[in-house]
Design an enzyme around this catalytic site. Structure first.
Site, PDB file in Angstrom:
ATOM      1  N   GLU A 108       0.837  -1.170   0.014  1.00 57.71           N
ATOM      2  CA  GLU A 108      -0.065  -0.048  -0.090  1.00 57.71           C
ATOM      3  C   GLU A 108       0.763   1.278   0.007  1.00 57.71           C
ATOM      4  O   GLU A 108       1.722   1.227   0.813  1.00 57.71           O
ATOM      5  CB  GLU A 108      -0.963  -0.042   1.129  1.00 57.71           C
ATOM      6  N   GLU A 153       4.657   5.254   3.580  1.00 52.69           N
ATOM      7  CA  GLU A 153       4.024   6.666   3.828  1.00 52.69           C
ATOM      8  C   GLU A 153       5.015   7.825   3.992  1.00 52.69           C
ATOM      9  O   GLU A 153       5.969   7.430   4.730  1.00 52.69           O
ATOM     10  CB  GLU A 153       3.220   6.645   5.364  1.00 52.69           C
ATOM     11  N   ASP A 194       9.410   7.632  -0.510  1.00 56.36           N
ATOM     12  CA  ASP A 194       8.527   8.339  -1.789  1.00 56.36           C
ATOM     13  C   ASP A 194       8.257   7.078  -2.226  1.00 56.36           C
ATOM     14  O   ASP A 194       8.934   6.157  -2.777  1.00 56.36           O
ATOM     15  CB  ASP A 194       9.450   9.198  -2.309  1.00 56.36           C
ATOM     16  N   ASP A 224      -2.976  11.929  -2.953  1.00 61.28           N
ATOM     17  CA  ASP A 224      -3.041  13.223  -3.132  1.00 61.28           C
ATOM     18  C   ASP A 224      -3.510  13.830  -4.542  1.00 61.28           C
ATOM     19  O   ASP A 224      -2.633  13.557  -5.193  1.00 61.28           O
ATOM     20  CB  ASP A 224      -2.053  14.043  -2.620  1.00 61.28           C
ATOM     21  N   LYS A 259      -4.471  21.576  -8.468  1.00 61.85           N
ATOM     22  CA  LYS A 259      -3.945  22.796  -9.421  1.00 61.85           C
ATOM     23  C   LYS A 259      -2.997  22.434 -10.473  1.00 61.85           C
ATOM     24  O   LYS A 259      -2.396  21.741 -10.302  1.00 61.85           O
ATOM     25  CB  LYS A 259      -3.481  23.993  -8.547  1.00 61.85           C
ATOM     26  N   ASP A 291     -11.891  10.342  -4.263  1.00 62.60           N
ATOM     27  CA  ASP A 291     -13.103  11.027  -4.330  1.00 62.60           C
ATOM     28  C   ASP A 291     -13.030  12.124  -5.578  1.00 62.60           C
ATOM     29  O   ASP A 291     -13.713  12.994  -5.816  1.00 62.60           O
ATOM     30  CB  ASP A 291     -13.343  11.700  -3.287  1.00 62.60           C
ATOM     31  N   THR A 349     -10.693   2.913   5.146  1.00 59.22           N
ATOM     32  CA  THR A 349      -9.581   3.918   5.187  1.00 59.22           C
ATOM     33  C   THR A 349     -10.063   5.304   5.716  1.00 59.22           C
ATOM     34  O   THR A 349     -11.214   5.543   5.761  1.00 59.22           O
ATOM     35  CB  THR A 349      -9.015   4.489   3.584  1.00 59.22           C
ATOM     36  N   GLU A 404     -11.537   7.693   3.525  1.00 59.83           N
ATOM     37  CA  GLU A 404     -12.810   7.343   2.951  1.00 59.83           C
ATOM     38  C   GLU A 404     -14.068   7.765   3.980  1.00 59.83           C
ATOM     39  O   GLU A 404     -14.971   8.312   3.597  1.00 59.83           O
ATOM     40  CB  GLU A 404     -12.838   5.864   2.659  1.00 59.83           C
TER      41      GLU A 404
HETATM   42  C1  LIG Z   1      -5.234  11.680   1.137  1.00 64.32           C
HETATM   43  S1  LIG Z   1      -4.074  10.705   2.211  1.00 64.32           S
HETATM   44  C2  LIG Z   1      -4.816   9.098   2.007  1.00 64.32           C
HETATM   45  C3  LIG Z   1      -4.323   8.217   3.336  1.00 64.32           C
HETATM   46  C4  LIG Z   1      -5.038   6.937   3.202  1.00 64.32           C
HETATM   47  N1  LIG Z   1      -4.807   6.135   2.182  1.00 64.32           N
HETATM   48  C5  LIG Z   1      -6.406   7.048   3.562  1.00 64.32           C
HETATM   49  O1  LIG Z   1      -7.307   6.644   2.337  1.00 64.32           O
HETATM   50  O2  LIG Z   1      -7.059   7.465   4.563  1.00 64.32           O
HETATM   51  C6  LIG Z   1      -2.541  10.469   1.221  1.00 64.32           C
HETATM   52  C7  LIG Z   1      -1.529  10.040   1.871  1.00 64.32           C
HETATM   53  O3  LIG Z   1      -0.591   9.566   0.976  1.00 64.32           O
HETATM   54  C8  LIG Z   1       0.829   9.977   1.570  1.00 64.32           C
HETATM   55  N2  LIG Z   1       1.738  10.269   0.329  1.00 64.32           N
HETATM   56  C9  LIG Z   1       1.423  11.295  -0.610  1.00 64.32           C
HETATM   57  N3  LIG Z   1       2.267  11.058  -1.618  1.00 64.32           N
HETATM   58  C10 LIG Z   1       3.122  10.113  -1.191  1.00 64.32           C
HETATM   59  C11 LIG Z   1       4.311   9.409  -1.806  1.00 64.32           C
HETATM   60  N4  LIG Z   1       4.686   9.796  -3.039  1.00 64.32           N
HETATM   61  N5  LIG Z   1       5.097   8.456  -1.144  1.00 64.32           N
HETATM   62  C12 LIG Z   1       4.322   8.043  -0.167  1.00 64.32           C
HETATM   63  N6  LIG Z   1       3.143   8.446   0.669  1.00 64.32           N
HETATM   64  C13 LIG Z   1       2.656   9.313  -0.105  1.00 64.32           C
HETATM   65  C14 LIG Z   1       0.774  11.238   2.121  1.00 64.32           C
HETATM   66  O4  LIG Z   1       1.536  11.709   3.141  1.00 64.32           O
HETATM   67  C15 LIG Z   1      -0.821  11.049   2.657  1.00 64.32           C
HETATM   68  O5  LIG Z   1      -0.688  10.272   4.276  1.00 64.32           O
END
Ligand SMILES: C[S@@+](CC[C@H](N)C(=O)[O-])C[C@H]1O[C@@H](n2cnc3c(N)ncnc32)[C@H](O)[C@@H]1O
Length: 202
Positions: free
Chosen positions: A33, A58, A85, A108, A112, A144, A181, A184
């Site tokens: 994940e 994460e 990353d 994410d 923009k 979403d 999640t 969600e």
């Molecule tokens: C909008 S949150 C969603 C978290 C979880 N999947 C959920 O549905 O509740 C997006 C997560 O992805 C992480 N994230 C974003 N870009 C990432 C990357 N390139 N590598 C690892 N984590 C990343 C962010 O820090 C954040 O915790």
């Protein structure tokens, strides 16, 4: 087989050259994940499937630490976590043809236009992800964000090695993710529509 690592937190140096059996101490199927957030889904899925291994990535240190603490509290032995990353991991570090499943929930959206180059799911990432999946491996995405979903859908369904498969496949367990999640739950409370896609590698 090597002994199971005592710590579930995997440092970046340990990922420079690794194999999943070395990391987990067994050769069970591996599910990845990316962007676990607080890892509600990963914990639930890992507890439901002790016969699989789970690797959670994460980037945000706050959420990463929260997720590691959570896994420690629940004493799950089939989970490892890394603060790295996810794009770099997929492009450079992840062993090819090794993943039984890839989960990406609420990546994410960077809405923009000038920010969109920061999005995780882009053509180069998709190509790397396909190479990292086993043949028959499963990839589920939920967001979403309608515009980002259209982009993701076109990339995945346009890839010659991927084909669409039901999102709510009970074996794969995405159904269990539906209310699991953190984002969600938050977005459903706000009345936002979910967009979901699952594919398999041929
Ligand atoms: C909008 S949150 C969603 C978290 C979880 N999947 C959920 O549905 O509740 C997006 C997560 O992805 C992480 N994230 C974003 N870009 C990432 C990357 N390139 N590598 C690892 N984590 C990343 C962010 O820090 C954040 O915790």
């Amino acid at each position: 087989m090597t002994e199971r690592k005592p710590s579930l937190a995997v440092g970046p140096a340990e990922l420079e050259a690794f194999t999943w059996p070395e990391m987990f101490g067994n050769d069970r199927p591996v599910e990845l994940e990316i962007g676990t957030g607080k890892a509600a889904f990963l914990l639930r899925r890992a507890r439901a499937r002790p016969d699989h291994n789970f690797f959670g990535i994460e980037w945000a240190s706050k959420y990463y630490r929260f997720a590691v603490d959570r896994m420690e509290r629940w004493k799950v032995s089939n989970v490892r976590m890394a603060r790295i990353d996810g794009g770099h991991f997929m492009r450079v570090l992840c062993p090819r043809e090794s993943l039984a499943a890839l989960h990406i929930y609420h990546p994410d959206p960077w809405p923009k236009r000038r920010q969109q180059k920061r999005r995780l799911i882009q053509p180069v990432f998709v190509e790397a992800a396909v190479q990292c999946l086993r043949h028959g491996g499963h990839w589920a995405v939920q967001t979403d964000h309608a515009e980002y979903f259209d982009v993701i859908r076109a990339l995945l369904l346009g890839h010659p090695e991927l084909y669409q498969t039901p999102f709510d496949d009970p074996e794969f367990g995405v159904e269990a993710a539906r209310l699991a999640t953190n984002y969600e739950i938050k977005y459903l409370r706000e009345g936002r529509r979910m967009h979901q896609l699952a594919v398999r590698r041929r």
